[in-house]
Design a protein around this motif. Structure first.
Motif, PDB file in Angstrom:
ATOM      1  N   ALA A 135       0.825  -1.203   0.000  1.00 12.34           N
ATOM      2  CA  ALA A 135       0.000   0.000   0.000  1.00 12.34           C
ATOM      3  C   ALA A 135       0.864   1.260   0.000  1.00 12.34           C
ATOM      4  O   ALA A 135       2.007   1.264   0.459  1.00 12.34           O
ATOM      5  N   VAL A 136       0.275   2.352  -0.526  1.00 10.57           N
ATOM      6  CA  VAL A 136       0.924   3.657  -0.528  1.00 10.57           C
ATOM      7  C   VAL A 136      -0.089   4.715  -0.103  1.00 10.57           C
ATOM      8  O   VAL A 136      -1.298   4.545  -0.300  1.00 10.57           O
ATOM      9  N   PRO A 137       0.368   5.803   0.498  1.00  3.72           N
ATOM     10  CA  PRO A 137      -0.566   6.874   0.870  1.00  3.72           C
ATOM     11  C   PRO A 137      -1.168   7.529  -0.360  1.00  3.72           C
ATOM     12  O   PRO A 137      -0.490   7.722  -1.372  1.00  3.72           O
ATOM     13  N   THR A 138      -2.430   7.878  -0.275  1.00  5.17           N
ATOM     14  CA  THR A 138      -3.112   8.547  -1.391  1.00  5.17           C
ATOM     15  C   THR A 138      -3.686   9.899  -0.995  1.00  5.17           C
ATOM     16  O   THR A 138      -4.135  10.639  -1.854  1.00  5.17           O
ATOM     17  N   LYS A 164      -8.549 -11.420  14.194  1.00  2.00           N
ATOM     18  CA  LYS A 164      -7.480 -10.604  13.630  1.00  2.00           C
ATOM     19  C   LYS A 164      -7.627  -9.167  14.109  1.00  2.00           C
ATOM     20  O   LYS A 164      -8.736  -8.635  14.210  1.00  2.00           O
ATOM     21  N   VAL A 165      -6.488  -8.547  14.395  1.00  2.00           N
ATOM     22  CA  VAL A 165      -6.422  -7.114  14.667  1.00  2.00           C
ATOM     23  C   VAL A 165      -5.308  -6.543  13.793  1.00  2.00           C
ATOM     24  O   VAL A 165      -4.169  -7.020  13.848  1.00  2.00           O
ATOM     25  N   GLY A 166      -5.635  -5.561  12.981  1.00  2.00           N
ATOM     26  CA  GLY A 166      -4.655  -4.931  12.122  1.00  2.00           C
ATOM     27  C   GLY A 166      -4.769  -3.422  12.167  1.00  2.00           C
ATOM     28  O   GLY A 166      -5.882  -2.872  12.178  1.00  2.00           O
ATOM     29  N   LEU A 167      -3.634  -2.743  12.221  1.00  2.00           N
ATOM     30  CA  LEU A 167      -3.611  -1.282  12.239  1.00  2.00           C
ATOM     31  C   LEU A 167      -2.632  -0.790  11.188  1.00  2.00           C
ATOM     32  O   LEU A 167      -1.455  -1.173  11.198  1.00  2.00           O
ATOM     33  N   ASN A 168      -3.124   0.026  10.259  1.00  2.00           N
ATOM     34  CA  ASN A 168      -2.290   0.656   9.250  1.00  2.00           C
ATOM     35  C   ASN A 168      -2.282   2.167   9.464  1.00  2.00           C
ATOM     36  O   ASN A 168      -3.338   2.754   9.734  1.00  2.00           O
ATOM     37  N   PHE A 169      -1.112   2.756   9.362  1.00  2.00           N
ATOM     38  CA  PHE A 169      -0.969   4.206   9.459  1.00  2.00           C
ATOM     39  C   PHE A 169      -0.268   4.701   8.206  1.00  2.00           C
ATOM     40  O   PHE A 169       0.746   4.150   7.787  1.00  2.00           O
ATOM     41  N   MET A 170      -0.824   5.764   7.601  1.00  2.00           N
ATOM     42  CA  MET A 170      -0.230   6.364   6.413  1.00  2.00           C
ATOM     43  C   MET A 170      -0.130   7.869   6.586  1.00  2.00           C
ATOM     44  O   MET A 170      -1.058   8.502   7.089  1.00  2.00           O
ATOM     45  N   ARG A 171       0.982   8.392   6.164  1.00  2.14           N
ATOM     46  CA  ARG A 171       1.190   9.838   6.231  1.00  2.14           C
ATOM     47  C   ARG A 171       1.792  10.310   4.920  1.00  2.14           C
ATOM     48  O   ARG A 171       2.729   9.713   4.395  1.00  2.14           O
ATOM     49  N   LYS A 172       1.237  11.378   4.416  1.00  6.00           N
ATOM     50  CA  LYS A 172       1.724  11.975   3.170  1.00  6.00           C
ATOM     51  C   LYS A 172       1.724  13.487   3.352  1.00  6.00           C
ATOM     52  O   LYS A 172       0.671  14.090   3.594  1.00  6.00           O
ATOM     53  N   GLN A 173       2.892  14.078   3.275  1.00  7.10           N
ATOM     54  CA  GLN A 173       3.001  15.521   3.458  1.00  7.10           C
ATOM     55  C   GLN A 173       4.152  16.042   2.621  1.00  7.10           C
ATOM     56  O   GLN A 173       5.286  15.559   2.741  1.00  7.10           O
ATOM     57  N   ASP A 174       3.852  17.029   1.795  1.00 10.39           N
ATOM     58  CA  ASP A 174       4.859  17.604   0.896  1.00 10.39           C
ATOM     59  C   ASP A 174       5.525  16.479   0.104  1.00 10.39           C
ATOM     60  O   ASP A 174       4.847  15.752  -0.595  1.00 10.39           O
ATOM     61  N   ASN A 175       6.837  16.334   0.254  1.00  9.98           N
ATOM     62  CA  ASN A 175       7.557  15.318  -0.508  1.00  9.98           C
ATOM     63  C   ASN A 175       7.869  14.068   0.311  1.00  9.98           C
ATOM     64  O   ASN A 175       8.654  13.227  -0.123  1.00  9.98           O
ATOM     65  N   TYR A 176       7.272  13.962   1.499  1.00  7.23           N
ATOM     66  CA  TYR A 176       7.549  12.835   2.377  1.00  7.23           C
ATOM     67  C   TYR A 176       6.317  11.944   2.507  1.00  7.23           C
ATOM     68  O   TYR A 176       5.188  12.414   2.439  1.00  7.23           O
ATOM     69  N   ASP A 177       6.545  10.662   2.728  1.00  4.64           N
ATOM     70  CA  ASP A 177       5.435   9.744   2.953  1.00  4.64           C
ATOM     71  C   ASP A 177       5.909   8.584   3.802  1.00  4.64           C
ATOM     72  O   ASP A 177       7.085   8.238   3.835  1.00  4.64           O
ATOM     73  N   LEU A 178       4.964   7.981   4.515  1.00  4.75           N
ATOM     74  CA  LEU A 178       5.265   6.903   5.457  1.00  4.75           C
ATOM     75  C   LEU A 178       4.093   5.935   5.505  1.00  4.75           C
ATOM     76  O   LEU A 178       2.935   6.351   5.494  1.00  4.75           O
ATOM     77  N   VAL A 179       4.414   4.640   5.566  1.00  2.00           N
ATOM     78  CA  VAL A 179       3.412   3.595   5.743  1.00  2.00           C
ATOM     79  C   VAL A 179       3.872   2.689   6.885  1.00  2.00           C
ATOM     80  O   VAL A 179       5.018   2.233   6.896  1.00  2.00           O
ATOM     81  N   VAL A 180       2.985   2.447   7.839  1.00  2.00           N
ATOM     82  CA  VAL A 180       3.252   1.516   8.938  1.00  2.00           C
ATOM     83  C   VAL A 180       2.085   0.543   9.014  1.00  2.00           C
ATOM     84  O   VAL A 180       0.925   0.964   9.057  1.00  2.00           O
ATOM     85  N   GLY A 181       2.390  -0.732   9.019  1.00  2.00           N
ATOM     86  CA  GLY A 181       1.349  -1.751   9.132  1.00  2.00           C
ATOM     87  C   GLY A 181       1.701  -2.778  10.194  1.00  2.00           C
ATOM     88  O   GLY A 181       2.834  -3.278  10.231  1.00  2.00           O
ATOM     89  N   MET A 182       0.758  -3.080  11.076  1.00  2.00           N
ATOM     90  CA  MET A 182       0.950  -4.096  12.116  1.00  2.00           C
ATOM     91  C   MET A 182      -0.305  -4.950  12.204  1.00  2.00           C
ATOM     92  O   MET A 182      -1.419  -4.424  12.092  1.00  2.00           O
ATOM     93  N   SER A 183      -0.130  -6.235  12.384  1.00  2.00           N
ATOM     94  CA  SER A 183      -1.304  -7.099  12.503  1.00  2.00           C
ATOM     95  C   SER A 183      -0.967  -8.368  13.258  1.00  2.00           C
ATOM     96  O   SER A 183       0.195  -8.803  13.292  1.00  2.00           O
ATOM     97  N   VAL A 184      -1.995  -8.962  13.868  1.00  2.00           N
ATOM     98  CA  VAL A 184      -1.906 -10.269  14.509  1.00  2.00           C
ATOM     99  C   VAL A 184      -3.131 -11.069  14.075  1.00  2.00           C
ATOM    100  O   VAL A 184      -4.259 -10.571  14.132  1.00  2.00           O
ATOM    101  N   ILE A 185      -2.887 -12.293  13.600  1.00  2.00           N
ATOM    102  CA  ILE A 185      -3.976 -13.186  13.198  1.00  2.00           C
ATOM    103  C   ILE A 185      -3.871 -14.466  14.001  1.00  2.00           C
ATOM    104  O   ILE A 185      -2.844 -15.144  13.964  1.00  2.00           O
TER     105      ILE A 185
END
Length: 769
Positions: A180-183, A207-228
């Motif tokens: 995935a990528v931030p949109t 299942k518990v899953g948490l995704n965090f995405m940040r997109k600002q100016d020229n920077y971007d971040l994706v964090v994904g964590m999950s337990v199944i």
């Protein structure tokens, strides 16, 4: 449903960059050096925006490394969208289920930690995660399909058929999972919870899953964590499913961590640096042991034929099976290097796979005290692989100022290491192996009005190094001298596509693929003349050179023809392919151990694929697919002493290699702007195979017969999105609670008689803020 698109079987360039916001040009130039202006920037995808943007559904990066419109590339590709992945995840967390439901030539899902038998068009495909190879061709343990949480995957690009674009391992095609990528600008959180049950006390899963995405100016971040956490599975007759001897997802826990960050820089943001880290581990809980069923009626041994089942318990001294995949990927792209686009990927991957304990004859050794209560040795196989690699690419449009002429070129380097041990007794089963490859490539394509012609070369220059080792007691404790083997091959492709008008197009393509033949299996099977069971005191030393015939590379050539039609509300595609290998691989059952072994002989696989979509109106959509594959190989291989040549193509390739005919149907009803219902069906047809041959040299007769019974499975997904509380979903797998035996398990083998999963109901809640 799959997009019926022409695509990248003829491309020679590497894959691996996400393309969520990438757009293809409507003209022939996919990524010109000045392609920096776009309606939406795509800082997280590692590609350069293109002018004259069209929809993402017409863009592919697998095999090209930078976005390219699929209607300019002859061949066949399947794009599995985010929505298709989401629908499948409502029904099951099986990593390959979405491929079995949406890709015509993909085999049925194994419903296990192992993906044994899950072929693509009858051959083993190369699986990538953001372009990084998963598993190892040196010792393919059929565990390379469960390497991440599918909730972090944005889409899957599938190149159907052999491809030279990735070099080693791509003889059967390429399956690239793209993260995935931030949109959206700013921060976005997505919390997903899931509960599933088959209404038995130990069948519950969550299942518990948490995704965090940040997109600002020229920077971007994706964090994904999950337990199944998966409970025990049950078949439709209410019996516990057997624990798969290659690793079961039942009674297991999977944990996933995914991090990806990048930034664009340069005068016009044409440069990008991106780093990705992924760590996924699925591990069995070890709370159940398998109870073997019996396949055929016998008044004494099998009065009541039933598939394998499980009972609570733990095998003495054993450890839990697992898949443990960890990788790091660093990518740099520059949209203005000598008038073209340059990209480089450096990656590292460390992957370990442990298998369930077994007490088979090939695990025994009279010099080792038994560790089991039954007086036998129980041991567990472990495969460890490591790889580092560097991929480079340079793309130049309008080469020599000729509009429509494009060059893609670069060089790839990889070092792949693998070994297999019997972990509980610390024995070498497959010695340490190291494969190093350098592969330059070049691809030209030329757009001339409605025609696109493409062709290219890749030079595979590899070396396999094997250490000295001694085989197990079962194989006679034979000493084997290591050595080096050289693999060189020039791979070619050529293709053309004619866009007849705005609706119709046709293509033809020829492509070659290269792979190694699961080197570890023939190495561990080197034995003394008196083996199994005996150690010959005068057993001669063997050498890697003596097994070279079995270690020869697999080179596949594929010819394909296809047609596509896209109308205002419907679309359709069809293709025919003919895939051949003079020294291919197929699976057979070793009569001594009942284990799978490689069979090296000529192979030929032919098939037809069709798929289509019909948007009846804004509320209703129907999708369908069909696949028919037939394969032939020889009953015997070439004699090393030269007494006879390999047999003719008279032995049918069965369910271990070639999937039965498949029909898929999907109906979606969008009953409101906030809700939809999807009903899907997958049918595998019954199949009867038989063949015979007589070897002229000694008059020996060979026969093969296989019968598999088909079945139809239905699944249901219901979604409703609220403005305030997120999306609520219901998923039902095997809606009619059909009792069936998995196709590849209908072929007799070692403890492999498994039923498929019965009805399972899942409730999912997704909240985004």
């Amino acid at each position: 449903m799959i997009k019926p698109l022409s695509a990248a079987i003829a491309c020679l360039l590497f894959a691996g960059v996400p393309v969520e916001n990438a757009r293809a040009q409507e003209n022939a130039q996919s990524t010109p050096p000045d392609a920096n202006a776009q309606e939406e920037k795509a800082p997280a995808n590692g590609t350069n925006p293109a002018q004259g943007a069209t929809d993402l559904d017409k863009v592919v990066v697998t095999g090209t490394r930078t976005p390219k419109a699929v209607d300019k590339i002859p061949g066949a590709i399947t794009l599995v969208s985010k929505e298709e992945i989401k629908h499948t995840l409502l029904v099951t967390e099986d990593a390959t289920a979405v491929l079995a439901r949406t890709v015509p030539g993909y085999a049925e899902a194994s419903q296990a930690m192992s993906n044994a038998g899950e072929t693509l068009r009858g051959r083993v495909a190369l699986r990538l995660f953001d372009g990084v190879p998963q598993g190892s061709p040196l010792r393919d343990g059929s565990r390379n399909a469960t390497f991440t949480d599918m909730g972090i995957v944005d889409r899957v690009e599938v190149i159907n058929g052999p491809s030279a674009s990735e070099g080693i391992g791509a003889a059967g095609g390429i399956i690239n999972y793209i993260s995935a990528v931030p949109t959206k600008e700013g921060n976005e959180f997505r919390l997903l919870t899931r509960y599933s049950t088959q209404f038995a006390d130990d069948s519950e899963g969550w299942k518990v899953g948490l995704n965090f995405m940040r997109k600002q100016d020229n920077y971007d971040l994706v964090v994904g964590m999950s337990v199944i956490d998966r409970g025990m599975g049950y078949d439709a007759d209410g019996r516990r499913l057997g624990m798969n001897t290659s690793g079961s997802v039942n009674d297991s826990v999977a944990k996933n961590l995914f991090l990806k960050g990048g930034f664009n820089f340069g005068e016009n943001g044409e440069k990008r640096l991106q780093a990705t880290y992924s760590h996924f581990k699925i591990e069995g809980n070890g709370d159940y042991i398998q109870v073997d069923g019996c396949r055929y009626y016998d008044p004494v041994d099998c009065p009541n034929p039933k598939p394998n089942t499980s009972e609570r318990g733990h095998i003495f001294g054993s450890k839990a099976e697992f898949n443990d995949f960890e990788q790091f990927n660093l990518m740099y792209t520059d949209g203005d290097v000598f008038g073209g686009t340059f990209s480089a990927n450096a990656y590292w991957a460390d992957q370990a796979m442990r298998y369930p304990p077994e007490n088979g004859e090939d695990r025994q050794d009279p010099l080792i005290p038994p560790n089991g209560p039954d007086g036998l040795i129980w041991d567990q196989s472990e495969i460890d692989t490591k790889k580092v690699g560097l991929r480079t690419a340079w793309v130049r449009s309008s080469l020599f100022n000729v509009e429509g002429l494009e060059l893609r070129t670069g060089i790839d380097w990889v070092r792949d290491e693998a070994e297999q041990r019997l972990a509980l007794t610390d024995r070498t089963w497959v010695p340490p192996m190291k494969y190093t490859s350098v592969a330059p490539y070049a691809q030209l394509s030329y757009d001339i009005g409605p025609f696109t012609i493409s062709g290219g070369l890749r030079r595979e220059d590899g070396e396999l190094e094997v250490d000295d080792y001694t085989t197990t007691w079962y194989r006679g404790r034979r000493e084997v001298t290591g050595g080096k083997l050289t693999y060189t091959e020039t791979l070619r492709n050529l293709g053309a596509i004619w866009r007849i008008n705005g609706q119709w197009s046709v293509f033809t393509a020829y492509g070659e693929g290269f792979g190694l033949p699961n080197v570890g299996i023939p190495l561990r099977n080197v034995s003394c003349p008196g083996a199994p069971y005996e150690v010959e005191p005068d057993c001669p030393k063997a050498s890697v050179d003596s097994t070279f015939r079995e270690l020869k590379a697999v080179v596949v050539n594929n010819r394909e023809y296809g047609v596509n039609w896209v109308g205002e509300k419907a679309s359709f595609s069809a293709s025919y392919y003919d895939s051949r290998s003079d020294y291919g691989t197929s699976f057979a059952i070793d009569p001594a151990t009942n284990d799978y072994v490689l069979f090296r002989a000529p192979t030929r696989i032919k098939g037809i694929e069709m798929s289509g979509d019909w948007n009846i109106n804004d509320a209703w959509k129907v999708s369908a697919l069909y696949s028919r594959i037939r394969g032939k190989t020889a009953f015997w291989t070439e004699d090393p002493a030269g007494r006879w040549s390999a047999g003719g193509l008279n032995k049918p390739m069965g369910a271990l290699d070639v999937n039965p005919d498949k029909i898929g149907l999907t109906v979606r009803w969008k009953f409101s702007p906030k809700g939809d219902i999807t009903l899907g069906s997958t049918t595998l047809l019954s199949r009867d195979l038989s063949g015979s041959d007589v070897r002229e040299y000694d008059g020996r007769e060979f026969t093969y017969e296989e019968h598999t019974k088909g079945y139809t499975l239905l699944d249901l997904g219901v979604n409703y999105k609220t403005d305030k509380y997120g999306r609520f979903s219901l998923g039902v797998e095997n809606l009619t609670d059909k009792q069936y035996i998995l196709s590849w398990s209908q072929v007799p083998g070692f403890r492999n008689y498994w039923a498929g999963r019965g009805r399972m109901i899942s409730f999912t809640h997704e909240f985004t803020w």
